[in-house]
Design a protein around this motif. Structure first.
Motif, PDB file in Angstrom:
ATOM      1  N   TYR A 118       0.858  -1.179   0.000  1.00 27.94           N
ATOM      2  CA  TYR A 118       0.000   0.000   0.000  1.00 27.94           C
ATOM      3  C   TYR A 118       0.897   1.232   0.000  1.00 27.94           C
ATOM      4  O   TYR A 118       2.047   1.172   0.396  1.00 27.94           O
ATOM      5  CB  TYR A 118      -0.893   0.004   1.245  1.00 27.94           C
ATOM      6  N   VAL A 120      -5.331  -0.091   3.210  1.00 30.23           N
ATOM      7  CA  VAL A 120      -5.813   0.922   2.270  1.00 30.23           C
ATOM      8  C   VAL A 120      -6.011   2.252   2.985  1.00 30.23           C
ATOM      9  O   VAL A 120      -6.608   2.324   4.057  1.00 30.23           O
ATOM     10  CB  VAL A 120      -7.162   0.478   1.656  1.00 30.23           C
ATOM     11  N   ASP A 136      -4.452   5.445  -1.491  1.00 29.10           N
ATOM     12  CA  ASP A 136      -4.649   4.332  -2.413  1.00 29.10           C
ATOM     13  C   ASP A 136      -5.918   4.530  -3.234  1.00 29.10           C
ATOM     14  O   ASP A 136      -5.966   4.211  -4.423  1.00 29.10           O
ATOM     15  CB  ASP A 136      -4.735   3.008  -1.640  1.00 29.10           C
ATOM     16  N   TYR A 157       0.015  -3.413  -8.153  1.00 34.17           N
ATOM     17  CA  TYR A 157      -0.747  -2.546  -7.250  1.00 34.17           C
ATOM     18  C   TYR A 157      -2.136  -2.257  -7.802  1.00 34.17           C
ATOM     19  O   TYR A 157      -3.143  -2.420  -7.120  1.00 34.17           O
ATOM     20  CB  TYR A 157       0.035  -1.248  -7.044  1.00 34.17           C
TER      21      TYR A 157
END
Lengths: 416, 222
Positions: free
Chosen positions: B151, B157, B161, B190
């Motif tokens: 992250y 999160v 993000d 990602y």
């Protein structure tokens, strides 16, 4: 223990954190001996910001980059201070204006200023866009400030600090008084803010730009990393900006002697042809076209057909005509050396754009190819005057003959 | 009472607030019957945002514009939630990556994409080269960071993000082909990880990654 801010001096992005620190009583110091292009390329620096941009704040808990993020962090180092608003909605509005100042003010000032400083190529139609966007944004800001002294609430918040730094940069580099006078509340706001003691301590004296910087001839090559880096760079001078040399805002006329002036004299006088063209109202073919060939000098001048390469894009009539209009505006710099007719052909889309051009000399002038980006959007062929059909095509284009090659003319524009 | 978000559907800037709301349990609803170019030009709308841009969030205490500001507001409606970080430096880093995703990712994708769609000025090849070069530098820096991080900030999160994913997502579905993004494998990992997260996935449209090199038809941008 003071926090260290890595930046050159005089950098408006560094000012944001420094001014916030003045308000919150946090100690933030500029790093000593910062050398742009050197200090921010060391491995140590790149560990802090892999992009190598400034400013970067060094804290005991880690480094922070992005000037607005740094300013927010510095503001919050002191609990419950007025910079961050006193309610959730005030907080949201502060963030709203911080982002607005980045996307609407800073970005558009950058799009206008940096090409003129030579960091990216200068493309006139993009500059027009940037200026139009900036005016829209400043208009919206002006509306808000008509009834507000501060962006949010009734005292200085982080939004004012960020907005002021971005506006200040524009004011001293490119926004002249005649430009900003359209936004009187923005003017009032800016001058009030930069004269607040905490602002003045960091920014110093502010003198508004007297003229728009002229377009630099050399643009950085696309692969040059300097172009992006300098975006964050300080204005080279100290907070007292130098007075810019006044210059035309329009496409600069070539100051050195134009190569075309050095050609051997020709019996054809371009202005005479333009007069004949304009003044002939009847019997165009007998008088103007005949007159043209009588005065035409194939050694001193050349004729060219041009054909737009992307005619399938021409699906909307007025957009197509605007495209041609823009091209002719950009050709203004060669008015002394050229005559042209541009035809927009067809009764339904896609429309075809074709043209005829008369240039001094045997080639399309180099400075035209260099300065007018539309040139590469067309295919250029030199007219072969021994070919009767080509000669007749020249005539047809000069007189806007309809139908032209079997089709209606939507529009015919003349460059003279 | 739900907050009303004024935007058309499928707008990646609106997604930011909607996804944040999923995480914080705040009720945010898209306004019904929004018509781009009409609904955002009414006097009522312009009172909310004099620039006439979307998205705009309508709250009982006033309207908020600028998508990142809206997302931040929505995130903070719930105290002490994980989206905002658990320390001051985490907060600093979240803001850092939010701004980075705006200035370095979104801006460069836009400079590449929009002229090809016919917005924002003609397509000028040398300016496009600049945009692509800048984007590669930015994605390179992001790739470096994500090589050692799942992250952007911390281990779960955060708002950074959400904002970054929405901006990257637009690029991935509109213009960044596999051959372009394969240079940034950690960014790829990602993006695909984030896009699969339930709360994210519920919001974004199901779109295939962009396959073609050809110019896009402006119609499909809706």
């Amino acid at each position: 223990m003071a926090l260290v801010l890595h930046s050159g001096s005089g950098n408006k992005n560094a000012f944001k954190a420094l001014i916030a620190a003045e308000y919150t009583g946090v100690k933030v110091e500029l790093t000593k001996n910062f050398e742009m292009g050197v200090s921010n390329k060391t491995p140590e620096f790149l560990k802090m910001n892999p992009l190598g941009k400034i400013p970067v704040l060094e804290t005991p808990d880690g480094a922070v980059f992005e000037s607005n993020a740094i300013a927010r962090y510095v503001a919050r180092l002191k609990d419950n201070n007025s910079l961050c608003g006193s309610s959730l909605i005030e907080y949201a509005h502060i963030e709203q204006w911080i982002d607005f100042s980045a996307t609407e003010v800073d970005a558009n000032i950058g799009r206008w200023l940096y090409p003129r400083l030579g960091f990216v190529p200068h493309v006139p139609v993009h500059e027009e866009h940037a200026i139009a966007s900036l005016k829209r944004s400043l208009g919206a800001l002006n509306t808000h400030l008509a009834s507000n002294t501060y962006l949010v609430g009734h005292s200085v918040t982080l939004a004012d600090i960020v907005m002021t730094c971005n506006l200040y940069f524009g004011f001293v580099r490119i926004l002249t008084k005649s430009f900003t006078s359209e936004f009187p509340h923005v003017e009032r706001y800016l001058w009030t803010m930069v004269n607040q003691p905490n602002f003045k301590k960091v920014i110093g004296e502010v003198k508004q730009a007297e003229s728009v910087p002229p377009v630099q001839k050399k643009a950085a090559a696309p692969k040059e990393p300097k172009a992006k880096e300098v975006k964050k760079e300080a204005p080279k001078e100290a907070p007292k900006p130098k007075v810019e040399a006044p210059e035309e805002e329009e496409a600069p006329k070539p100051k050195p002697k134009n190569a075309l002036d050095l050609l051997p004299p020709s019996k054809m006088i371009l202005d005479e042809w333009k007069r004949l063209y304009s003044n002939t109202k009847t019997n165009f073919r007998e008088i103007a076209i005949k007159g043209f060939w009588d005065m035409y000098d194939p050694e001193g001048y050349s004729l060219w057909f041009c054909n737009y390469k992307y005619n399938d894009e021409n699906t909307v009539s007025f957009v197509t005509m605007n495209k041609v209009g823009g091209f002719l505006q950009r050709m203004d710099l060669c008015r002394k050396y050229a005559f042209g007719k541009m035809l927009v052909i067809g009764s339904t889309p896609p429309f075809k754009v074709k043209g005829l051009w008369l240039f001094r000399g045997q080639d399309i002038p180099k400075f035209v190819m260099d300065e007018v980006y539309d040139m590469e959007l067309y295919e250029w062929t030199k007219v072969d005057l021994s070919d009767e059909a080509q000669k007749e095509r020249v005539n047809a284009m000069i007189e806007d003959q309809e139908p032209f090659e079997g089709e209606e003319l939507l529009d015919a524009k003349c460059f003279k | 009472m739900a907050l009303v978000l004024h935007s058309g559907s499928g707008n990646k800037n609106a997604f930011k607030a909607l996804i944040a709301a999923e995480y914080t349990g705040v009720k945010v609803e898209l306004v019904k019957n929004f018509e781009m170019g009409v609904s955002n030009k009414t006097p009522e709308f312009l009172k909310m945002n004099p620039l006439g841009k979307i998205p705009v969030l309508e709250t009982p205490d006033g309207a908020v514009f600028e998508s990142n500001a809206i997302a931040r507001y929505v995130a903070r409606l719930k105290d002490n939630n994980s989206l905002c970080g658990s320390s001051l430096i985490e907060y600093g880093h979240i803001e850092q990556w939010i701004d980075f995703s705006a200035t370095e990712v979104d801006a460069n994708i836009a400079r590449w994409l929009y002229p090809r769609l016919g917005f924002g000025g003609p397509h000028v090849p040398v300016l496009e080269e600049f945009a692509i070069t800048s984007l590669k530098r930015s994605l390179g820096a992001l790739n470096t960071h994500l090589a050692a991080n799942t992250y952007l900030v911390g281990h779960s999160v955060t708002l950074a993000d959400i904002v970054m994913t929405c901006n990257l997502y637009l690029g991935f579905v509109r213009i960044l082909t596999k051959s372009f993004t394969s240079e940034f494998p950690h960014v790829e990992r990602y993006l695909w990880t984030m896009a699969q997260k339930e709360r994210v996935n519920a919001m974004i449209e199901d779109q295939e990654p962009f396959e073609g090199e050809e110019l896009l038809d402006a119609k499909c941008f809706k």
